[in-house]
Design a protein around this motif. Structure first.
Motif, PDB file in Angstrom:
ATOM      1  N   ALA A  21       0.827  -1.208   0.000  1.00  0.00           N
ATOM      2  CA  ALA A  21       0.000   0.000   0.000  1.00  0.00           C
ATOM      3  C   ALA A  21       0.861   1.258   0.000  1.00  0.00           C
ATOM      4  CB  ALA A  21      -0.930   0.000   1.210  1.00  0.00           C
ATOM      5  N   ALA A  22       1.965   1.225   0.729  1.00  0.00           N
ATOM      6  CA  ALA A  22       2.830   2.399   0.855  1.00  0.00           C
ATOM      7  C   ALA A  22       3.784   2.565  -0.324  1.00  0.00           C
ATOM      8  CB  ALA A  22       3.642   2.313   2.147  1.00  0.00           C
ATOM      9  N   ARG A  23       4.141   1.452  -0.935  1.00  0.00           N
ATOM     10  CA  ARG A  23       5.139   1.474  -2.010  1.00  0.00           C
ATOM     11  C   ARG A  23       4.613   0.731  -3.238  1.00  0.00           C
ATOM     12  NH1 ARG A  23      10.683   1.446  -0.645  1.00  0.00           N
ATOM     13  NH2 ARG A  23      10.883   1.632  -2.893  1.00  0.00           N
ATOM     14  N   PRO A  24       3.701   1.325  -3.994  1.00  0.00           N
ATOM     15  CA  PRO A  24       3.151   0.634  -5.163  1.00  0.00           C
ATOM     16  C   PRO A  24       4.196   0.364  -6.247  1.00  0.00           C
ATOM     17  CG  PRO A  24       2.257   2.864  -4.973  1.00  0.00           C
ATOM     18  CD  PRO A  24       3.086   2.630  -3.765  1.00  0.00           C
ATOM     19  N   ASP A  25       5.378   0.970  -6.114  1.00  0.00           N
ATOM     20  CA  ASP A  25       6.451   0.755  -7.083  1.00  0.00           C
ATOM     21  C   ASP A  25       7.128  -0.607  -6.924  1.00  0.00           C
ATOM     22  OD1 ASP A  25       7.353   2.000  -4.549  1.00  0.00           O
ATOM     23  OD2 ASP A  25       9.363   1.872  -5.427  1.00  0.00           O
ATOM     24  N   LEU A  26       6.869  -1.319  -5.827  1.00  0.00           N
ATOM     25  CA  LEU A  26       7.531  -2.598  -5.575  1.00  0.00           C
ATOM     26  C   LEU A  26       6.795  -3.749  -6.243  1.00  0.00           C
ATOM     27  CD1 LEU A  26       8.258  -2.270  -1.748  1.00  0.00           C
ATOM     28  CD2 LEU A  26       9.887  -2.002  -3.614  1.00  0.00           C
ATOM     29  N   ASP A  27       7.566  -4.657  -6.840  1.00  0.00           N
ATOM     30  CA  ASP A  27       6.955  -5.887  -7.340  1.00  0.00           C
ATOM     31  C   ASP A  27       6.858  -6.882  -6.181  1.00  0.00           C
ATOM     32  OD1 ASP A  27       9.461  -7.186  -7.009  1.00  0.00           O
ATOM     33  OD2 ASP A  27      10.050  -6.704  -9.053  1.00  0.00           O
ATOM     34  N   ASP A  28       6.167  -7.994  -6.387  1.00  0.00           N
ATOM     35  CA  ASP A  28       5.920  -8.953  -5.308  1.00  0.00           C
ATOM     36  C   ASP A  28       7.202  -9.513  -4.699  1.00  0.00           C
ATOM     37  OD1 ASP A  28       3.215  -8.623  -5.503  1.00  0.00           O
ATOM     38  OD2 ASP A  28       2.875 -10.445  -6.676  1.00  0.00           O
ATOM     39  N   ALA A  29       8.183  -9.833  -5.524  1.00  0.00           N
ATOM     40  CA  ALA A  29       9.428 -10.431  -5.017  1.00  0.00           C
ATOM     41  C   ALA A  29      10.166  -9.443  -4.120  1.00  0.00           C
ATOM     42  CB  ALA A  29      10.318 -10.876  -6.178  1.00  0.00           C
ATOM     43  N   ARG A  30      10.273  -8.200  -4.554  1.00  0.00           N
ATOM     44  CA  ARG A  30      10.961  -7.205  -3.726  1.00  0.00           C
ATOM     45  C   ARG A  30      10.133  -6.850  -2.497  1.00  0.00           C
ATOM     46  NH1 ARG A  30      12.936  -2.596  -7.704  1.00  0.00           N
ATOM     47  NH2 ARG A  30      11.005  -3.161  -8.700  1.00  0.00           N
ATOM     48  N   SER A  31       8.831  -6.868  -2.619  1.00  0.00           N
ATOM     49  CA  SER A  31       7.964  -6.546  -1.492  1.00  0.00           C
ATOM     50  C   SER A  31       8.144  -7.553  -0.361  1.00  0.00           C
ATOM     51  CB  SER A  31       6.506  -6.508  -1.952  1.00  0.00           C
ATOM     52  OG  SER A  31       5.659  -6.218  -0.886  1.00  0.00           O
ATOM     53  N   LEU A  32       8.230  -8.844  -0.693  1.00  0.00           N
ATOM     54  CA  LEU A  32       8.408  -9.863   0.344  1.00  0.00           C
ATOM     55  C   LEU A  32       9.769  -9.744   1.029  1.00  0.00           C
ATOM     56  CD1 LEU A  32       6.724 -12.961  -1.306  1.00  0.00           C
ATOM     57  CD2 LEU A  32       5.940 -11.693   0.707  1.00  0.00           C
ATOM     58  N   LEU A  33      10.810  -9.484   0.245  1.00  0.00           N
ATOM     59  CA  LEU A  33      12.140  -9.308   0.835  1.00  0.00           C
ATOM     60  C   LEU A  33      12.178  -8.056   1.708  1.00  0.00           C
ATOM     61  CD1 LEU A  33      15.037 -10.243   1.130  1.00  0.00           C
ATOM     62  CD2 LEU A  33      15.575  -9.022  -0.985  1.00  0.00           C
ATOM     63  N   LEU A  34      11.599  -6.975   1.218  1.00  0.00           N
ATOM     64  CA  LEU A  34      11.558  -5.743   1.999  1.00  0.00           C
ATOM     65  C   LEU A  34      10.691  -5.930   3.252  1.00  0.00           C
ATOM     66  CD1 LEU A  34      12.506  -2.854   2.272  1.00  0.00           C
ATOM     67  CD2 LEU A  34      10.605  -2.146   0.815  1.00  0.00           C
ATOM     68  N   ALA A  35       9.664  -6.750   3.165  1.00  0.00           N
ATOM     69  CA  ALA A  35       8.810  -7.005   4.335  1.00  0.00           C
ATOM     70  C   ALA A  35       9.613  -7.662   5.456  1.00  0.00           C
ATOM     71  CB  ALA A  35       7.625  -7.878   3.942  1.00  0.00           C
ATOM     72  N   SER A  36      10.416  -8.660   5.130  1.00  0.00           N
ATOM     73  CA  SER A  36      11.256  -9.304   6.145  1.00  0.00           C
ATOM     74  C   SER A  36      12.289  -8.334   6.695  1.00  0.00           C
ATOM     75  CB  SER A  36      11.967 -10.523   5.558  1.00  0.00           C
ATOM     76  OG  SER A  36      11.039 -11.513   5.239  1.00  0.00           O
ATOM     77  N   SER A  37      12.865  -7.537   5.819  1.00  0.00           N
ATOM     78  CA  SER A  37      13.831  -6.527   6.255  1.00  0.00           C
ATOM     79  C   SER A  37      13.159  -5.499   7.153  1.00  0.00           C
ATOM     80  CB  SER A  37      14.447  -5.819   5.046  1.00  0.00           C
ATOM     81  OG  SER A  37      15.075  -6.734   4.201  1.00  0.00           O
ATOM     82  N   SER A  38      11.939  -5.111   6.799  1.00  0.00           N
ATOM     83  CA  SER A  38      11.194  -4.137   7.596  1.00  0.00           C
ATOM     84  C   SER A  38      10.896  -4.682   8.987  1.00  0.00           C
ATOM     85  CB  SER A  38       9.881  -3.779   6.909  1.00  0.00           C
ATOM     86  OG  SER A  38      10.112  -3.247   5.637  1.00  0.00           O
ATOM     87  N   LEU A  39      10.471  -5.929   9.026  1.00  0.00           N
ATOM     88  CA  LEU A  39      10.199  -6.565  10.310  1.00  0.00           C
ATOM     89  C   LEU A  39      11.444  -6.526  11.188  1.00  0.00           C
ATOM     90  CD1 LEU A  39       8.605  -8.281  12.317  1.00  0.00           C
ATOM     91  CD2 LEU A  39       9.184 -10.286  10.921  1.00  0.00           C
ATOM     92  N   GLY A  40      12.581  -6.908  10.642  1.00  0.00           N
ATOM     93  CA  GLY A  40      13.830  -6.873  11.406  1.00  0.00           C
ATOM     94  C   GLY A  40      14.179  -5.466  11.858  1.00  0.00           C
ATOM     95  N   ALA A  41      13.988  -4.491  10.973  1.00  0.00           N
ATOM     96  CA  ALA A  41      14.294  -3.093  11.317  1.00  0.00           C
ATOM     97  C   ALA A  41      13.379  -2.592  12.428  1.00  0.00           C
ATOM     98  CB  ALA A  41      14.166  -2.214  10.076  1.00  0.00           C
ATOM     99  N   VAL A  42      12.102  -2.920  12.351  1.00  0.00           N
ATOM    100  CA  VAL A  42      11.158  -2.448  13.369  1.00  0.00           C
ATOM    101  C   VAL A  42      11.456  -3.095  14.721  1.00  0.00           C
ATOM    102  CG1 VAL A  42       8.725  -2.421  14.061  1.00  0.00           C
ATOM    103  CG2 VAL A  42       9.359  -1.847  11.716  1.00  0.00           C
TER     104      VAL A  42
END
Length: 192
Positions: free
Chosen positions: A136-157
């Motif tokens: 929702a926040a980053r419509p520029d991301l494709d599914d593969a990058r979104s999942l990797l960024l999601a795990s990275s985001s979880l770790g960062a948070v």
């Protein structure tokens, strides 16, 4: 309706508290029983082993946390609001249970434990929530990058939340959320 098992709840709370301060390996079942104020018989009635106990702890955390975070996301508008609200709610939950925050940071990305399946299921559920909010926040991301960024985001948070709780408690939650948003949603004229 089933009666709550207060001994079981006390044992899980004691296990989280002790493991956060000592580490899971240095926390014995005897220590947990004593800290929980239950007999060893009660401890072993509820959990056959330390592996079962910590597996159950992560299942409980998942059952308590994931639906609450999903409900929070369901109430959000699209766009960056979803991600901002999700991050803020995770930080509120970590602040309410600092021992759990320490334990999650220590265990969530480990795969060499007997309870790794429970932790992995929990991690995947959280990552899926972050993936939804990031989409929702980053419509520029494709599914593969979104999942990797999601795990990275979880770790960062999780890591930033623990940093805040332990080393910078004078900061407001909003400051931590703002810093994480700067990291996860790079500035562009469209996001300003």
């Amino acid at each position: 309706m089933a009666r709550p098992n207060r001994s079981r709840e006390a044992i899980l709370a004691a296990a989280a508290e002790l493991a956060a301060s000592r580490g899971i390996s240095a926390t014995s079942m005897d220590d947990i029983a004593q800290f929980a104020g239950v007999s060893k018989g009660s401890l072993y009635y509820n959990f056959e082993s330390k592996n079962e106990l910590f597996g159950a702890l992560f299942v409980k955390v998942q059952h308590d946390l994931v639906p609450a975070l999903q409900e929070t996301l369901d109430g959000c508008a699209d766009g960056q609001d979803s991600l901002r609200v999700l991050i803020g709610e995770v930080l509120v939950r970590l602040q309410a249970q600092p021992a759990l925050a320490k334990l999650l940071v220590a265990e969530i990305f480990r795969s060499d434990r007997n309870w790794s399946e429970s932790v992995g299921t929990f991690r995947d559920s959280l990552a899926q929530l972050f993936s939804t909010a990031l989409a929702a926040a980053r419509p520029d991301l494709d599914d593969a990058r979104s999942l990797l960024l999601a795990s990275s985001s979880l770790g960062a948070v999780l890591t930033s939340g623990l940093e805040w709780l332990v080393f910078e408690p004078e900061r407001s939650r909003d400051e931590v959320v703002d810093a994480l948003m700067m990291l996860l949603v790079p500035f562009s004229p469209e996001t300003a």
